[in-house]
Design an enzyme around this catalytic site. Structure first.
Site, PDB file in Angstrom:
ATOM      1  CB  ILE A 282      41.851  42.157  45.703  1.00 25.81           C
ATOM      2  CG1 ILE A 282      43.352  42.107  45.011  1.00 25.81           C
ATOM      3  CG2 ILE A 282      41.057  41.356  45.025  1.00 25.81           C
ATOM      4  CD1 ILE A 282      44.043  40.911  45.546  1.00 25.81           C
ATOM      5  CB  CYS A 283      36.932  45.132  44.708  1.00 26.06           C
ATOM      6  SG  CYS A 283      35.027  45.266  45.164  1.00 26.06           S
ATOM      7  CG  LEU A 284      37.348  38.345  46.578  1.00 26.24           C
ATOM      8  CD1 LEU A 284      36.394  37.903  45.736  1.00 26.24           C
ATOM      9  CD2 LEU A 284      38.626  37.137  46.393  1.00 26.24           C
TER      10      LEU A 284
ATOM     11  CG  HIS B 235      35.547  42.754  40.785  1.00 27.02           C
ATOM     12  ND1 HIS B 235      34.788  41.660  41.054  1.00 27.02           N
ATOM     13  CD2 HIS B 235      34.631  43.593  40.375  1.00 27.02           C
ATOM     14  CE1 HIS B 235      33.746  41.819  40.579  1.00 27.02           C
ATOM     15  NE2 HIS B 235      33.427  42.834  40.281  1.00 27.02           N
TER      16      HIS B 235
END
Lengths: 488, 159
Positions: free
Chosen positions: B93-95, B86
């Site tokens: 950041i893929c969050l 991620h």
């Protein structure tokens, strides 16, 4: 003429102490010229320059006006504090403002930069380099520090305008009153310009400016025409504020102050605005009814004299710190039942306030009760005995900072209107000297997060899935995610 | 970069800073908070089950906007970014909690302590070190612009 100079010094541990060696670049008529320079004999441990020796290439000596001038510089170097080399590497870098820009304007700008540096050096020589705390690279901003008789440290931040010294430097301080001084450009006739465009801290009240300005102008003893004069006016202003800080310190020492929190160190407490929020004693008439009001305030009931969660926001007048609080200068916060009795006691007997006692004595006399002492290290702290360390944490939680902005008192721009509405004890936010306190609580009992309605409404309005109905916003609590509503 | 901050943002960041100094999140320390609107956090790789990152140290940059805390801050890993399904190579950041908007999970109740801990647990729960699909293409397309300008799809609940 040395129009502008840049120095690059390299520090080397030599045989007889630290040796700084490097070059000074001069710009005369736009032609850069390099001159060798060496400072020998700095003490390797202390960095002291008392035994330092200055060597320079003949070209630099000639540029400065002969060997005599070099000797004078060396003498000044020996008398300077040890950090001066660091400062010089900044200060010497102070070239003309538009250093990198246009060519044609350069000679004039360089000449004025040279005049500026000469003025600065002369002023700093007579003030003593010890009070210089910071000098910006372009020499347009500098910070001077002053330690008052009580050991509090104060800073004066000066910004020199491009046409300094023809126009006044701008002064910013952390004093509660703006610093005012009259400016007379050196070499001109009578005083001009009136008080300098001094700024205090951001949100000073117009009401407070009045006395402050008179004091400042009166203390200046005529107009200043150098930084020495401005610094003298600053020291005078600091001197006049001593009674205010003494009174605030007495409050910190004797009362349970929650704002500024006890974690703010003693060395910094005088830098904030002259306000304190104190925990109030419980008055007889309110002890039974007090604890049901504010959510979570029950923690205050146990032994420590929490007064049913009531607190007093007290603001001292910098010009008259021992006088009775001005309208809006003393505001009780907390459950209405607890606050009513306190308010009546204080304001009903306000005429008994005496300038011969300090504010804590006055409050105790008027309220007829001792104020709760500080938790922990206070002089009377041991007497109660029922306040373990954990209680401090509970107390802080019970007050509830807003879960969005993290503050208890949210300052508002138009604070004036709020102060008068003390009678209105409804659900709305109480005004605290121009601020709001949390007035919405998450209805989920396990969460109970407090919010300022303004913060919560602003957040909910920014979400696409918030519903609006009858001037109410329906959304979700930022903490637990359960439904919450607030007035739009 | 001198940004003008609302006084709310300023005081909120200040209070988070104070809180951080009092009890820093586990395995993290603040390398710089000068200016106050731009923090650099040093993070020790978490132990986790797999110990994938246990011996690594990462640096995170947090940039606060003037609408903070109503708007989330920009949070990116500084190079070299951890290799994680991620996290893109440019540090994005893929969050979901880092982004607001339709499917974002940002809440002003989140503090940087909590965000940093979430990132650490995201690393701890990774099962293999691999880059996200389309990493090179994504980095070439967005370069160093703010991650908030990308359209994120938050699908994977497991990691």
């Amino acid at each position: 003429m040395l129009a502008s100079a840049t120095a690059a010094l390299l520090s080397l541990p030599g045989t007889g102490g630290i040796e700084h060696e490097g070059f000074v670049v001069s710009q005369v008529g736009g032609v850069p010229e390099y001159h060798w320079l060496r400072i020998q004999g700095a003490d390797p441990r202390t960095g002291s320059l008392a035994a330092a020796h200055l060597d320079a290439s003949p070209s630099l000596a000639a540029l400065m006006g002969g060997p005599g001038a070099l000797e004078a510089v060396a003498g000044r170097l020996r008398a300077a504090p040890s950090e001066v080399i660091e400062r010089l590497s900044y200060g010497a870098n102070a070239g003309p403002g538009p250093g990198s820009s246009a060519g044609p304007a350069r000679p004039a700008a360089a000449a004025s930069a040279c005049v500026l540096m000469q003025l600065l050096l002369r002023d700093l020589d007579s003030l003593g380099w010890g009070c210089l705390e910071e000098l910006d690279q372009d020499a347009a901003r500098l910070t001077l520090a002053h330690t008052d008789p009580a050991g509090r440290r104060h800073r004066l931040r000066l910004t020199l305008p491009p046409d300094y010294p023809a126009s006044a430097p701008k002064a910013a301080t952390d004093l509660p009153t703006p610093l005012a001084f009259a400016w007379r450009p050196p070499g001109s006739g009578g005083p001009c310009g009136g008080p300098g465009p001094a700024q205090g801290r951001g949100q000073r009240r117009a009401r407070e400016e009045g006395p402050g300005r008179e004091d400042g102008a009166g203390s200046g003893a005529g107009a200043s025409s150098s930084l020495v004069g401005v610094f003298a006016a600053f020291k005078q202003a600091v001197l006049q504020l001593q009674p205010l800080w003494a009174a605030l310190e007495a409050i910190d020492r004797r009362c349970r102050v929650i704002d500024p929190p006890p974690s703010v160190s003693a060395a910094r407490r005088h830098l904030g605005p002259p306000t304190r929020r104190l925990v109030c004693p419980a008055l007889d008439s309110c002890t039974s009814a007090g604890s049901q009001g504010a959510p979570g305030a029950a923690g205050g009931g146990g032994g420590g004299g929490g007064g049913g969660g009531a607190t007093l926001q007290l603001r001292l007048n910098p010009a008259d710190p021992l006088g009775p609080p001005a309208p809006g200068g003393a505001v009780f916060l907390g459950p209405p039942e607890a606050v009513a009795a306190l308010r009546e006691a204080l304001f009903g007997r306000l005429h008994q306030w005496s300038r011969d006692r300090d504010p804590v004595d006055n409050l105790e006399a008027l309220l007829g009760q001792p104020l709760p002492p500080p938790l922990g290290g206070g002089p009377q702290g041991a007497q109660g005995g029922a306040a373990p360390a954990g209680d401090a944490e509970d107390g802080a939680d019970a007050l509830g900072e807003c879960a969005i902005c993290g503050m208890y008192v949210l300052p508002t721009e138009d604070g004036e209107g709020e102060g008068g509405s003390e009678g209105g004890s409804g659900g709305g936010a109480d005004g605290v000297g121009g601020g709001l306190v949390p007035d919405v609580v998450c209805p989920t009992p396990a969460c109970s997060a407090p919010f300022h309605s303004a913060c919560l409404a602003e957040w909910l309005r920014s979400l696409p899935d918030t519903r609006v109905s009858f001037a109410k916003l329906f959304g979700r609590c930022t903490l637990c995610g359960n439904p919450i509503t607030v007035k739009a | 970069m001198a940004k003008t901050l609302s006084s709310v943002a300023q005081r909120r960041i200040q209070s988070e800073l104070t809180e951080w100094m009092r009890s820093p999140p586990e395995g993290c320390c603040l390398e710089s908070c000068e200016p106050m609107t731009s923090w650099v956090v040093v993070m020790q790789g978490p132990e986790g089950h797999s110990r994938l990152y246990a011996d690594e140290v990462f640096r995170l940059r947090i940039d606060f906007g003037e609408q903070y805390p109503l708007d989330p801050p920009d949070v990116v890993f500084l190079a070299p970014a951890p290799i994680h399904p991620h996290i893109y190579s440019n540090g994005h950041i893929c969050l979901d909690i880092l982004y607001s908007g339709n499917n974002g999970g940002w809440s002003p109740a989140l503090t940087m302590s909590k965000v940093v801990l979430s990132l650490r647990s995201m690393l701890a729960s990774a099962t293999e070190k691999k880059k996200p699909p389309g990493d090179a293409e994504y980095c070439a397309r967005v370069g160093n612009r703010s991650p908030k300008l990308s359209r994120w799809q938050f699908e994977d609940d497991k990691v």
